[in-house]
Motif scaffolding. Structure first.
Motif, PDB file in Angstrom:
ATOM      1  N   HIS A 109       0.928  -1.104   0.064  1.00  0.00           N
ATOM      2  CA  HIS A 109      -0.108  -0.276  -0.157  1.00  0.00           C
ATOM      3  C   HIS A 109       0.897   1.170  -0.062  1.00  0.00           C
ATOM      4  O   HIS A 109       0.716   2.099  -0.649  1.00  0.00           O
ATOM      5  N   ASP A 117      -3.436   1.104  -3.911  1.00  0.00           N
ATOM      6  CA  ASP A 117      -4.211   1.810  -2.836  1.00  0.00           C
ATOM      7  C   ASP A 117      -5.607   1.235  -3.122  1.00  0.00           C
ATOM      8  O   ASP A 117      -6.457   1.932  -2.353  1.00  0.00           O
ATOM      9  N   MET A 118      -6.003   0.496  -3.746  1.00  0.00           N
ATOM     10  CA  MET A 118      -7.213  -0.252  -3.912  1.00  0.00           C
ATOM     11  C   MET A 118      -7.294  -1.633  -3.543  1.00  0.00           C
ATOM     12  O   MET A 118      -6.583  -2.289  -4.202  1.00  0.00           O
ATOM     13  N   CYS A 119      -8.374  -2.057  -2.610  1.00  0.00           N
ATOM     14  CA  CYS A 119      -8.387  -3.626  -2.433  1.00  0.00           C
ATOM     15  C   CYS A 119      -9.471  -3.667  -3.222  1.00  0.00           C
ATOM     16  O   CYS A 119     -10.723  -3.529  -2.839  1.00  0.00           O
ATOM     17  N   THR A 120      -9.547  -4.289  -4.522  1.00  0.00           N
ATOM     18  CA  THR A 120     -10.822  -4.536  -5.069  1.00  0.00           C
ATOM     19  C   THR A 120     -11.496  -5.575  -4.662  1.00  0.00           C
ATOM     20  O   THR A 120     -12.761  -5.273  -4.514  1.00  0.00           O
ATOM     21  N   ASP A 121     -10.950  -6.491  -4.145  1.00  0.00           N
ATOM     22  CA  ASP A 121     -12.029  -7.540  -3.529  1.00  0.00           C
ATOM     23  C   ASP A 121     -11.133  -8.437  -2.516  1.00  0.00           C
ATOM     24  O   ASP A 121      -9.751  -8.504  -2.298  1.00  0.00           O
ATOM     25  N   PHE A 140      -7.442  -9.144  -3.543  1.00  0.00           N
ATOM     26  CA  PHE A 140      -7.176  -8.551  -4.868  1.00  0.00           C
ATOM     27  C   PHE A 140      -6.886  -7.173  -4.820  1.00  0.00           C
ATOM     28  O   PHE A 140      -7.607  -6.374  -4.405  1.00  0.00           O
ATOM     29  N   TYR A 142      -5.514  -3.522  -6.555  1.00  0.00           N
ATOM     30  CA  TYR A 142      -5.185  -2.880  -7.694  1.00  0.00           C
ATOM     31  C   TYR A 142      -4.547  -1.415  -7.392  1.00  0.00           C
ATOM     32  O   TYR A 142      -4.949  -0.923  -6.380  1.00  0.00           O
ATOM     33  N   VAL A 144      -4.063   2.226  -8.491  1.00  0.00           N
ATOM     34  CA  VAL A 144      -4.654   2.993  -9.592  1.00  0.00           C
ATOM     35  C   VAL A 144      -3.552   4.000 -10.274  1.00  0.00           C
ATOM     36  O   VAL A 144      -3.609   4.153 -11.659  1.00  0.00           O
ATOM     37  N   TRP A 169      -6.667  -0.801   4.050  1.00  0.00           N
ATOM     38  CA  TRP A 169      -7.974  -0.516   2.895  1.00  0.00           C
ATOM     39  C   TRP A 169      -9.176  -0.479   3.918  1.00  0.00           C
ATOM     40  O   TRP A 169      -9.733  -1.648   4.235  1.00  0.00           O
ATOM     41  N   GLY A 171     -11.957  -0.345   2.843  1.00  0.00           N
ATOM     42  CA  GLY A 171     -12.794  -1.117   1.920  1.00  0.00           C
ATOM     43  C   GLY A 171     -12.900  -2.594   2.264  1.00  0.00           C
ATOM     44  O   GLY A 171     -13.890  -3.198   1.979  1.00  0.00           O
ATOM     45  N   ALA A 172     -11.916  -3.113   2.942  1.00  0.00           N
ATOM     46  CA  ALA A 172     -11.593  -4.436   3.107  1.00  0.00           C
ATOM     47  C   ALA A 172     -12.794  -5.039   4.249  1.00  0.00           C
ATOM     48  O   ALA A 172     -12.919  -6.146   4.530  1.00  0.00           O
TER      49      ALA A 172
END
Lengths: 245, 447, 377
Positions: A109, A117-121, A140, A142, A144, A169, A171-172
């Protein structure tokens, strides 16, 4: 676990892939029909028994990543913690030991080259027959700025706690909750580890392989549905749910 | 036939008298009980039918605005839909929540609808006998009684014992109180010219002046319209019952005919506020050329039609607003009430007063002819100079000044700093146009 | 409304007390069976929790017991207002796993249908978002145009909503004779209609005051929250899988990726409206360059991918929808993971809502654009 083994999920029959593919429909039909009635209810070991994947190497699909400076760098930094670095179908996969998982996520990260910088999944897979490595948490990522994807895998034994990455993240967060809900994998350090899709007191974790597909939990339903006695002749109606007393 | 109607309306008390066999001279029961009851029944019947058809109208108007047909199944063009709806609502189960305060829950819709209906008594539906009660404090009466209506909503929200209802009730009480202030302020300007609170008197004053007060009071009229929207909980101020947020607001827990009572109250108060606006600002039942009708009965009937038509125009306006605009947020609604409507209303009163006083000394006893309206002499010739003076001050001077006042008060919140957002849109539009232009140019070049 | 067991004493009576309010699962504006538990101070949101799962069907579990071809219809039922996009994701994933080359005509038709679906989905979003904010009429206008798209779908695919548009390896049907003409006719009227919506909303004071500055999300935070789709692009991140990691034949088309600047509800609205216009351009290009040829590749009767795994993500109207397939060499996937954009985007609701009013929560649920069929799977 070596690179080759990774792609060969469970031990199974020795049926070679090549011979199956060009067989015409006559060969296909019995196969399909043989599979169809197969998923009966409450057959926990049914699914893991069926795979007929050849344990042989599949070099056409899986191979070690060569000449990727970034992956080489990660290998250098984390050394023995990286047990696998493969590329399949153009997608890079790294397997990392559990104890250095968070450290590596933090590195991916923050690092200037990586910037994932992005935790897609975030999800998991269940391999009941791999003793000591029943679960595999798959992350997963990603980036950016670099427009690059990478997949991180951690193997866990049944009952192991996986360290959380939800502080790296945000988002996780829900994704880890879902993995907990569906697989029962606990994430240590997660701020809010509750079930997310299923009710709090639901028994079992559906995406484990031993969980049957056709399954009705009458006990749970009984607990949560209020029955009211109704006067009617039960002999006329096929009562399916009413057997309580 | 028309003659019979007049006779009927004028002679009816006599008949009632005879029917009740009261001795002559003791007409108390006939004049103050039986005949008013008959009048009330007539008005209620007409108004409630009208309200039912307002719902139908609303559905049709919205349907036409939204490229659809609206109710079409019950009767031709769905004309019997209100009857079907009413029947359905009457037959529906009257559900009272278990934990509700039963008595208050049952009374609340009645309070609400009674407050809306009582006001109908003093509205001048037309000339002569079409005005049921000419109370000399008519307007005050209306304002006082209609603000009781909010009590019904608050009680309904509280008694339902539901959080959505409670929030709806809180919103509606705050909203109705704030908008009532603006409404009260907006009518004062017009009352300065009318110099009476009697509803019929206001109409007569406008006839005497030969001008509708909307021309003297453009700002007052606009404030009144906006506040009336807020007062009747109509979109874009329908927050108390904002269905996307509060499900249905204060009447979430109501069903059947109790719910219908709230509905009726809403539409009745819509009718009432429009009627007040028509009376105050649009000359009531008067219309240029109405005086040409010599037949007294025809005159009254036409006046009723004119009044109804004006009310309908305003109601159509309400519906138009409702189906065009999004809903305000609660704090924005309060902003609009307190920082726009009330300052504008106050400024309007001050400015109108100034213009009025300035005009006064010029010809004491007949300021530009307008002071004659105290005399209520319909035959007095109109002084055009007076009308022009007040129209010019109203439009040309008052509006810019009030605009400046509001701009000063709301200088921080007036704009949305849309520059950045607009840029995106403009950029995209330019690219779009460019893209459309390019293939054409290329095509021309090729050909 | 006090919680049980709280005493009313003069000391606590006038304190700011929080009211817990339950929005949903039956609520007009939660777009399905989303349940949001709000903790309010007055009308200001102090805290918020989403309770989801009312529509959980266990699609991922079912997929482990179905053959690859049998799974496709389940994907229609995820994001049921953008079924075609979902199909493209799953079918594309399986094709990548199998290594199937899809005929170019099929790819072009897929792009055309997917972009039509994007328009339909955004139109539905526009209507419901507007109705959440109180502008009812826009909904019916938007549905009028969406209806046209659904009719085109119905004639092409046979279904309006849960289309099951694509098969592994291409399309089941070739385009019907008038397909191109009907799409072109529709595309001719659509820009004017979009202008119509924009006249109703863009410069509308009330619309602006309800959307500008509501739910502002800076770009880095949006990325960290794993947001994708218009919600991310509204924050100014130019991330669109059609350009970033192109799939299908998107590299052959010329289109823009609209992004917002401020990351508020209004920008997300503008981005979606601009995306509709971009989709029109893409469909026009796809129809112009529609090649002749077959629409179905040679696909074995029994689909038995080799052992391995694949992740395939596409840009669905809601964001990045992805499929993670683990094959063990049998006719059924060993594991199928759906990367649900709405589920992950919904996570940001808490971050967006805190500090705003109840009315804004409704607008924010709308602006995230969720479909509960996909959130709960």
């Amino acid at each position: 676990m070596s690179d080759e083994e990774k792609a060969t999920p469970p031990e199974g029959g020795e049926e070679p892939q090549k011979s199956e593919k060009p067989t015409p429909s006559e060969a296909a039909k019995p196969d399909a029909s043989a599979q169809k009635p197969a998923p009966p209810r409450a057959a926990p070991v049914d699914k893991p028994a069926t795979p007929k994947a050849p344990p042989a190497k599949k070099p056409s699909i899986t191979f070690n990543i060569t000449a990727d400076p970034f992956i080489d760098r990660i290998k250098e930094i984390f050394g023995g913690a990286i047990t696998e670095a493969v590329e399949t179908l153009g997608q890079q996969i790294l397997r990392v030991a559990k104890d250095r998982y968070v450290e590596m996520c933090r590195f991916l990260h923050d690092d200037g080259d990586a910037q994932f910088d992005m935790c897609t999944d975030l999800t998991a897979t269940h391999w009941p027959e791999r003793a000591g490595q029943e679960f595999e948490v798959v992350l997963f990522l990603y980036s950016v700025p670099n427009n690059r994807r990478i997949r991180i895998k951690v193997s866990l034994a049944d009952g192991d706690e996986c360290p959380t990455v939800s502080h790296i993240w945000i988002g996780a967060n829900w994704m880890e909750r879902e993995v907990f809900d569906m697989f029962g994998v606990k994430f240590s350090g997660h701020p809010d580890l509750r079930r997310i899709l299923l009710p709090e007191d639901w028994p079992g974790h559906p995406l484990r392989k031993e969980y049957p597909i056709e399954y009705r939990d009458n006990e749970w339903t009984d607990k949560h549905i209020e029955y009211r006695e109704i006067d009617y002749d039960t002999s006329l109606i096929d009562v399916k749910y009413g057997e309580r007393k | 036939m028309l003659g019979t109607l007049t006779t009927l309306m004028l002679v009816a008390p006599e008949w009632v008298l005879r029917w009740t066999k009261e001795p002559r001279g003791n007409a108390f029961w006939a004049e103050f009980v039986v005949w008013p009851l008959i009048q009330i029944l007539i008005v209620l019947f007409i108004v409630l039918t009208l309200v039912a058809y307002l719902v139908y109208l609303e559905r049709k108007v919205s349907a036409f605005m939204q490229a659809r047909l609206g109710p079409m199944r019950v009767g031709p063009w769905g004309l019997l839909q209100p009857a079907a709806d009413g029947l359905k609502l009457l037959l529906k189960e009257d559900i009272i929540p278990l934990k509700a305060d039963k008595t208050v829950f049952q009374i609340a819709p009645i309070i609400s609808v009674v407050a809306a209906l009582v006001v109908l008594a003093v509205i001048p539906w037309g000339a002569a006998w079409a005005t049921i009660a000419n109370v000399n404090i008519g307007l005050l009466f209306i304002l006082a009684v209609s603000s009781v209506g909010v009590l019904g909503l608050v009680l309904a929200g509280w008694a339902s014992n539901s959080k959505y209802s409670l929030l709806g009730a809180l919103r509606s009480s705050a909203q109705m109180i704030s908008y009532e202030i603006g409404m009260g302020l907006s009518i004062i300007g017009a009352l300065m010219f009318a110099r009476t609170l009697s509803m019929s008197g206001i109409i007569e004053a406008q006839q005497a002046d030969g001008v509708w007060y909307v021309f003297f009071q453009p700002i007052g009229f606009i404030i009144y319209l906006v506040c009336a929207l807020g007062e009747t909980n109509r979109a874009p101020f329908d927050l108390p019952e904002a269905e996307s947020e509060l499900v249905a607001g204060y009447h979430t827990e109501y069903s059947g005919f109790r719910w219908a009572l709230f509905f009726m109250a809403e539409y009745t108060s819509m009718l009432v506020t429009s009627a007040i606006a028509v009376t105050l600002f649009l000359g009531g039942w008067s219309f240029p050329g109405l005086g040409l009708i010599k037949n007294q009965t025809l005159f009254v009937v036409v006046s009723i039609v004119i009044f109804a038509a004006k009310v309908m125009v305003l109601i159509y306006l309400y519906m138009w607003f409702r189906w065009t605009w999004p809903r305000y947020r609660y704090d924005q609604l309060m902003d609009l009430g307190w920082k726009w409507m009330i300052p504008a209303g106050l400024a309007n009163i001050v400015l109108t007063g100034i213009w009025y006083v300035l005009a006064l000394p010029k010809s004491r006893g007949g300021v530009f002819g307008l002071m004659q309206l105290g005399l209520r002499d319909r035959l007095a010739p109109t002084r055009w100079s007076g009308i022009i003076y007040f129209v010019v001050t109203g439009f040309v001077i008052t509006i810019p000044i009030i605009w400046l006042v509001l701009a000063a008060i709301n200088r921080r919140t007036r704009d949305f700093n849309l520059h950045a957002q607009r840029q995106l849109q403009i950029k995209l539009r330019a690219k779009r146009l460019q893209k459309h232009a390019e293939p054409q140019a290329a095509g021309e070049g090729a050909s | 409304m006090r919680e049980q067991g709280v005493d009313i004493t003069p000391g606590t009576l006038f304190d700011a007390e929080e009211m817990v309010i339950n929005m949903g699962p039956q609520h007009p504006s939660t777009h399905g069976v989303l349940r949001v538990i709000l903790k309010l101070d007055g009308e200001t949101v102090k805290d918020l929790d989403c309770d989801i799962g009312y529509l959980h069907r266990g699609v991922e579990k079912i997929a482990e017991h179905d053959t690859y071809a049998m799974i496709t219809p389940y994907w229609d039922r995820l994001d049921y207002v953008a079924a075609v996009s979902n199909d493209l994701c799953y079918v594309g994933g399986v094709e990548k796993l199998l290594g199937i080359e899809v005929p170019r005509r099929a790819e072009y038709l897929r792009v055309a249908l997917t972009e039509l679906q994007r328009i339909a989905s955004h139109l539905l979003w526009l209507g419901t978002h507007a109705i959440d904010i109180g502008a009812v009429t826009v909904l019916l206008y938007a549905f009028r145009e969406r209806e046209e798209i659904l009719k085109i779908f119905e004639d092409f695919i046979g279904a309006r909503l849960t289309a099951h548009a694509f098969r592994i390896g291409g399309l089941w049907w070739d385009a019907y004779p008038e397909f191109e003409k009907r799409v072109r006719d529709f595309l001719k009227i659509l820009p004017g209609r979009i202008d119509e919506y924009e006249t109703l909303l863009n410069a509308n004071r009330i619309w602006l005051s309800r959307t500008v500055g509501i739910g502002v999300l800076p770009a880095d935070e949006a990325i960290n929250l794993s947001l994708t789709g218009p919600v991310l692009r509204g924050s100014g991140v130019k991330y669109d899988l059609r350009r970033a990691q192109p799939y299908s034949v998107y590299p052959e088309f010329d289109f823009e990726i609209p992004i917002g600047e401020n990351g508020d509800t209004y920008d997300r609205y503008l981005v979606r409206m601009a995306e509709i216009r971009q989709s029109i351009i893409i469909i026009e290009q796809a129809l112009d360059g529609l090649p002749e040829g077959p629409v179905m590749a040679k696909v074995p009767k029994v689909i038995k991918p080799p052992v391995g795994e694949v992740y395939f993500g596409i840009e669905a109207p809601k964001g990045e929808i992805g499929v993670y397939l683990v094959s063990d060499g049998t006719t059924k996937p060993y594991r199928m993971r759906i990367r649900p954009p709405a589920f992950i985007n919904l996570q940001s609701l808490r971050r967006l809502s805190i500090g705003h009013l109840v009315a804004d929560v409704v607008a924010l649920i709308g602006t995230i654009d969720i479909v509960l069929g996909e959130v709960d799977r």
